[in-house]
Each structure stands twice: as structure tokens, then as C-alpha cells.
Design an enzyme around this catalytic site. Structure first.
Site, PDB file in Angstrom:
ATOM      1  NE  ARG A 258      -1.964   2.072   3.339  1.00  0.00           N
ATOM      2  CZ  ARG A 258      -1.846   2.035   4.671  1.00  0.00           C
ATOM      3  NH1 ARG A 258      -2.437   1.092   5.380  1.00  0.00           N
ATOM      4  NH2 ARG A 258      -1.126   2.951   5.300  1.00  0.00           N
ATOM      5  CG  HIS A 262      -6.752   2.812   5.916  1.00  0.00           C
ATOM      6  ND1 HIS A 262      -7.115   1.561   5.482  1.00  0.00           N
ATOM      7  CD2 HIS A 262      -7.853   3.344   6.496  1.00  0.00           C
ATOM      8  CE1 HIS A 262      -8.395   1.351   5.793  1.00  0.00           C
ATOM      9  NE2 HIS A 262      -8.856   2.423   6.407  1.00  0.00           N
ATOM     10  CE1 TYR A 271       0.765   3.358   8.717  1.00  0.00           C
ATOM     11  CE2 TYR A 271      -0.589   4.918   9.946  1.00  0.00           C
ATOM     12  CZ  TYR A 271      -0.355   4.181   8.802  1.00  0.00           C
ATOM     13  OH  TYR A 271      -1.233   4.259   7.757  1.00  0.00           O
TER      14      TYR A 271
END
Lengths: 368, 326
Positions: A258, A262, A271
Site C-alpha cells: 500500500r 489507508h 507509523y
């Protein structure tokens, strides 16, 4: 009495045919027609360009929150390219390229991410389910479609999509179990993009691969380089052929990444490192495929440029169509449509009450 | 006192309680380095470590099921379900186990845990992210259901929820997370579970509501006062179960008129219980039929239409006039 190692059926292959440096395994190279290659590349490029355009629109406030797909085009197109129109497609929510490949129009995608229920409209000829937001819940619907296909002896296969995070949900395990028990013609496509929002794969599972979970349920599993469209295509075609011949379900883990957030509401800077992202961008499925197609003379630099221009025009047309639609005031009464086959009396009354407010709908933020 | 958003106030409650009691552990998706998708658990992993701030795999049933085990063992799990729209994937663990463990072990095993979850509309979210289905939980014997209406109450109620000996569903209106700030004292403050609050005193009409709907109710009441001299008394329920009906019954005995507001769908919603209690205990004081302003009995539409679904000031004012004129 004894203690012997049990011989369990099956093992897990890893399949890669065309790597990020352009190395090709010509023995494994699939025989795909030039026109099929063109269809597949076009779908990947459309998926990429539309995704990039949607991100720009989102940043301009012209659409709402959406989940980008960038970097996962090969996993979505190499798989759906093996389906017939008469097969079923059961997506999760990060398969926009696959949905378009399966016939969803761009303007409905834009309407959906602008908060319009009309955006879920699907042409009745398409055997697609709508996107499914509750993670893994759609997997069981795919198994049910497969059971029905067996019952009616239709010869259809069903392909369902989900991510690495979904493999932690109960519905995933129940789905794989039932699919194997009933030998349903279902292909489970796991787009392992390494991150479930902020949770990395290593915290999601202690398994070495996701593909190996297939063995526990008694079905074939395979792990493929999900950014290698040739490998994805070969694995999917094998699975589809097997399912169509009555050989039951298959689990395919597409190892991909990815590249973006998100959803546009997410901040990956909290993160994960840019370093990691950079490394995966080097493995981008698009240049890998276009270089291969140039090498094979399926495209020239010029025809690729023309294709991109054509796609950009198509995207622009869809944006204009959606924005034209949205110029009309929304019809609030739409919320009562399609809840039941027939609107019950108490809802008819509620609809009338809302309709009576109609004179106040024009101005101001607070309409209630 | 510092002025805080509801997100900051909830974070303060978690931090202070965790400092005091090492049996408190947090479980949820993305609650670690990410701090939760709404940042309610921001920085708590740095302070308390990953043994106490547990980023779970993507599985709601795992979060609630494991918490039940941890609670039986003596810990106090405070779970975050990312959106209440995904809590149905853990419904069975709450209904079949958390809610009835005390009852079916004759008091031997208990499940003191909290399930926090954002609920409700008004933030232009994707589908499954805007529902208001608190009635499911309030309808379930053995659970407590708390819904704060702003930063200060949210902090005080979360502290009480964490200290409660029974499982508590703690619904946080996402429309309130950053909508406004309130003074929140640094020193400990609690608000009892099962205690409602008079959010605005008045004499002419009683408005009963909770959660995100308190704000439009207050604004409508101010407008009614400014424009028509009508003084509404607003009862903020704060807890749906166990339901404190004493303040609203006293208020209706005084005003004789009542209006109930919630964003949840109308039929069999919390309003039905509220109205029933009033019929049972304040019927002879009523001067007009009670009215409800609620969500419609449809799925909350995607965000281009949600403002037509959610009760707002205009609907509240119209209904208030209807109750007053009847």
C-alpha cells in the site's frame, strides 16, 4: 502405539515471472494475446491515473474520503483479467481498478466518494457485488455465490478480494472452511499490502505466509509477486480453470504494498518510514509491465503516450459527468428508496414528513 | 483547568486512570503508534508500553473476546472498536458472554470492561461509519450504556466506566470529538453512571436527549427563548442503561410537555422507552402528547444527504411548537 510425522497434503509455491529489474522467466511466461495484454495494461494505467486524480480531487475538497489503490494494480488486474463476464466478482473496498475492469463506471465511483447513494448503482448485467467496508464480511457471500453456482450447475466461478488484515477476522476462516468443505468454485484473492492501517503484517499474523493458511482448510494456496502481473495472471488462471472444472477453491496471496495512506483521512507518517515506501516504489508494477510490453512491441513509446492521453480524457469526462450531476440539488427523499421492495406505511409517513420540509431545503447547513 | 476537546478529555481520563491502576489495559485496532484513528489514545503507548496499549490484529471479536478473558483474570480492559458500525462483528461476545458472565456464574466471575466506540453521523464519513445503534446495547440485559455529550462529561464518565464492576458500552459521538472545547479539571472528576443531568433549566417544556443531539437541542432552546420567550428545560441522559428517569419525570411534572430527541432511527429506539417511562410516571401531568424528533427508519444515507437525516434545530423548534400548541 507410535509417534510419526503426518504427511499433510500440499505445499506453498512462490511464483514470480517478471521481476522489478525486467528479468523474465521465459519458461513460466504465459501465452497472452497482444490484445489481452493491451486490455490489461490499459486497465492498470487507468486504475493508476484515476487513483492519482481522485487524490488530487480529494485534496481540493471535490470528493470525500477514499482508499487509494496505488501500487496494487497488478494484483487487481492480473486476477480479474481471468474472469468471464458471467463470473462473479466480490470486492472489498480497495479494488477500484478491479471494479472498473469489471464494468463499474468512473462517474459512479466519484459519486460514491462524494456521499451519493446513486454511486452504488451497478448495471444489472454485471455480476459484481458492491464494495464491502466491514473487513472480511464479503468473503462468506462469495462462498454462498459459489454454493449456488454449484447447486444450479452454472459453471460460474467467483472471485473475492480482501487484504492481509482480513485474514485475522473470523469471517475469513469460516469462509475458507466452508468453501473447501463444499468444494465451491471460489478464488480467494488476498492483496497482502503489508499494512492494515497502522498495523504491519508481522503484528497481524505469526505465520510465515498468508498463503499457507489455505493448507489448514484443505485447499491449494500460492504466494505470488503481486506486483508482477504475469505471475498474478498465471496463478489466477490456474485457479479459475481448476474451479471451473469442479476442482474447488484456491487461495492466492498477492504480495504487494500500500504505497499511499489507508484512506485520505490517514497519516502514515505516524507509523511507517518513507524509506520503506521508497523501496516498494522501486517495485512498482506499472513500469515493470510497460517495459515488458515495449520489449514485445505490443506498445511503442508513442502508443503508450497516446493511451495515457486517451485515459486522461476518459477520466476528465467522468469527472465532468459526476460534477454535472452534483450541480442538481440532492433529492433527500432518495434515502427512502430501495430499503424494502415495498415501502411500509410508517415509512411512507416519514417520507411525507420529510417532503413537507422541502421548502426549507435551499439554504443553510442545518436542514434537520 | 485546561480547555479541551472531547478527544483530549478522553485521553486524559485514560492516562490518569492508567497511572493509578496497573490492571487497566487498552486493546484496539491502531491504538498504538497511530494513537487511534481519532487520536483518543495518542502517545499512551509511549507512556505505558505495548503490554498495556495493545494494537490488536484486525478482528473485533478477538478484541472483545480476549478482553472478557482478561477481565475474568482480574484486569480491566478498555477496548476501542474503531467505529461502532464494526461492533456487530463482536456482537456475540458481548451479548452471549460479557453481558451475562456474572449472572450465569452466580456472581463468581465478572467482566469489568469498557467498549469505547465512536458513533453517529455528521462528519461526512464513509458508509458503516455513521450509525447510531445504541438501542442494541441498551436493550441487552447485563450491559451498561453510556453516551457523553461533551468533553467534561466524557472525561468524568469514562473514569466511572473504567471503575465500574460491570461491562460498559461507551459511545462517543464522533461529531463531538473536536466540535468544541470545555474546561476540564486536571484533578480527578467523576460522574456517576446512571445519573442524568439538567443541561438547561426551564419551565415551559422538557426536552430529553443525549450525546451529539444535546448541541442542537441547546441551540434550539436558545432560539425558542430569544424569539418566543419559551423556556425549555433540557435533560441530558448521559447514561441510557441503567436509565435514570427521575430528573426527566420531575421536569415533566413541572412543565407538562415533553419532546424527545435522538439521531437513532425512530421505531423501537431509545425514545420509545423514554416516552413509556413518562407515560407510566408522569401521565397525569401531561398537557400534550409527547413528540419525538429522531432519525428516520432508514439506513443513514451517504454523506451528501445526512444533514436531511439528522435531527437539527429547525425540526426541534417545529416539534417544540407542536407540543406547546397542543
Amino acid at each position: 502405539m507410535s509417534r510419526n510425522q503426518l504427511a499433510l497434503a500440499g505445499n506453498i509455491d512462490y511464483l514470480s515471472i517478471l521481476d522489478e529489474n525486467g528479468n523474465l522467466d521465459s519458461v513460466l511466461e504465459p501465452d497472452i494475446s497482444a490484445s489481452q495484454h493491451k486490455t490489461m495494461f490499459r486497465a492498470m494505467l487507468l486504475g493508476r491515473l484515476f487513483d492519482e486524480r481522485m487524490l488530487a480531487l480529494q485534496r481540493q475538497g471535490r470528493i470525500g474520503t477514499f482508499p487509494p489503490i496505488k501500487g496494487q494494480e497488478a494484483a487487481q488486474i492480473g486476477t480479474t483479467a481471468t474472469l468471464l463476464t458471467s463470473d462473479w466478482f466480490v470486492p472489498s473496498f480497495r479494488e477500484t481498478a478491479a471494479e472498473i475492469m469489471r464494468g463499474r463506471t468512473l462517474d459512479t465511483v466519484l459519486l460514491y466518494y462524494n456521499g451519493y447513494n446513486e454511486g452504488t448503482f451497478l448495471d444489472p448485467s454485471l455480476k459484481n457485488l458492491p464494495i464491502s467496508v466491514p473487513v472480511a464480511s464479503q468473503i462468506l457471500h462469495a462462498v454462498g455465490l459459489g454454493l449456488a453456482a454449484n447447486y444450479r450447475n452454472t459453471g460460474e466461478v467467483v472471485m473475492t478480494f480482501f487484504g492481509d488484515g482480513a485474514t485475522s477476522e473470523g469471517d475469513f476462516h469460516e469462509g475458507l472452511n466452508c468453501a473447501a468443505v463444499y468444494q465451491t468454485p471460489v478464488i480467494f484473492i488476498c492483496q497482502n499490502n503489508q499494512w492494515a492501517i497502522s498495523l504491519p503484517l508481522a503484528s497481524q499474523t505469526h505465520s510465515k505466509t498468508l498463503a499457507q493458511k489455505a493448507l489448514a482448510y484443505g485447499m491449494p494456496g500460492i504466494q505470488v509477486d503481486g506486483n508482477d502481473i504475469l505471475a498474478v495472471y498465471v496463478a489466477a488462471q490456474e485457479a479459475v480453470d481448476r474451479a471451473r472444472q469442479g476442482g474447488g477453491p484456491t487461495f492466492i496471496e498477492c504480495v504487494t504494498y500500500r504505497v499511499m495512506m489507508h484512506t485520505t483521512a490517514d497519516d502514515p507518517g505516524k507509523y511507517r518510514s518513507e524509506n520503506e515506501v521508497e523501496k516498494w516504489i522501486e517495485r512498482d508494477p506499472l513500469p515493470r509491465y510497460s517495459n515488458y510490453l515495449l520489449e514485445k512491441d505490443i506498445f511503442t513509446r508513442q502508443s503508450l503516450d497516446e493511451l495515457e492521453g486517451q485515459i486522461q480524457k476518459e477520466i476528465q469526462g467522468a469527472i465532468e459527468k459526476a460534477e454535472e450531476y452534483m450541480k442538481n440539488p440532492v433529492d433527500p427523499l432518495n434515502m427512502f428508496n430501495h430499503l424494502y421492495a415495498e415501502l411500509p406505511p410508517h415509512l411512507q409517513n416519514q417520507k411525507k414528513a420529510l417532503e413537507k420540509e422541502g421548502t426549507k431545503w435551499t439554504k443553510g447547513k442545518d436542514h434537520g | 483547568m485546561a480547555k479541551m476537546t472531547m478527544v483530549q478529555a478522553l485521553n486524559l481520563a485514560l492516562k490518569q486512570e492508567m497511572e493509578k491502576d496497573d490492571s487497566i489495559v487498552l486493546l484496539g485496532q491502531d491504538i498504538g503508534p497511530d494513537g487511534g484513528v481519532f487520536r483518543v489514545t495518542d502517545h499512551l503507548i509511549n507512556k505505558f508500553g505495548k503490554e498495556r496499549v495493545i494494537d490488536t490484529p484486525l478482528a473485533e471479536a478477538s478484541i472483545i473476546g480476549m478482553s472478557i478473558g482478561m477481565a475474568i483474570h482480574g484486569l480491566k480492559p478498555v477496548c476501542e472498536i474503531q467505529f461502532s458500525g464494526f461492533s456487530y462483528q463482536n456482537f456475540h461476545q458481548l451479548e452471549n458472554h460479557a453481558a451475562r458472565m456474572r449472572w450465569r456464574t452466580q456472581g463468581r466471575l465478572t467482566v469489568p470492561m469498557v467498549m469505547r466506540a465512536p458513533y453517529g453521523g455528521g462528519v461526512r464519513a464513509l458508509e458503516h461509519h455513521s450509525e447510531s445503534r445504541e438501542a442494541y446495547w441498551a436493550h441487552t440485559p447485563g450491559l451498561k450504556t453510556v453516551i457523553p455529550s461533551g468533553p467534561r462529561k466524557a472525561r468524568a464518565l469514562l473514569v466511572s466506566a473504567i471503575r465500574d464492576p460491570d461491562p460498559v458500552i461507551f459511545y462517543e459521538a464522533k461529531a463531538l470529538y473536536r466540535a468544541f472545547r470545555e474546561e476540564v479539571p486536571e484533578e480527578e472528576e467523576t460522574w456517576p453512571i446512571g445519573k442524568s443531568n439538567v443541561a438547561r433549566p426551564g419551565t415551559d417544556l422538557t426536552i430529553i436527549t443525549y450525546g451529539a443531539m444535546l448541541q442542537p437541542a441547546l441551540k434550539a432552546a436558545d432560539k425558542l427563548s430569544d424569539e418566543d420567550g419559551i423556556e425549555s428545560e433540557i435533560i441530558d441522559l448521559l447514561t441510557l442503561s441503567p436509565f435514570d428517569d427521575s430528573l426527566m419525570i420531575d421536569s415533566v411534572k413541572k412543565t407538562g410537555r415533553a419532546l424527545v430527541i435522538h439521531e437513532a432511527p425512530r421505531s423501537f429506539g431509545p425514545g420509545a422507552e423514554i416516552v413509556s417511562r413518562l407515560m407510566e410516571d408522569a401521565f397525569y401531568y401531561l398537557e400534550a402528547p409527547i413528540q419525538r424528533v429522531t432519525g428516520f427508519d432508514v439506513i443513514i444515507p451517504y454523506f451528501s444527504r445526512e444533514k436531511y437525516y439528522l435531527p437539527g434545530i429547525q425540526r426541534i423548534i417545529t416539534a417544540a411548537h407542536n407540543v406547546l400548541q397542543a
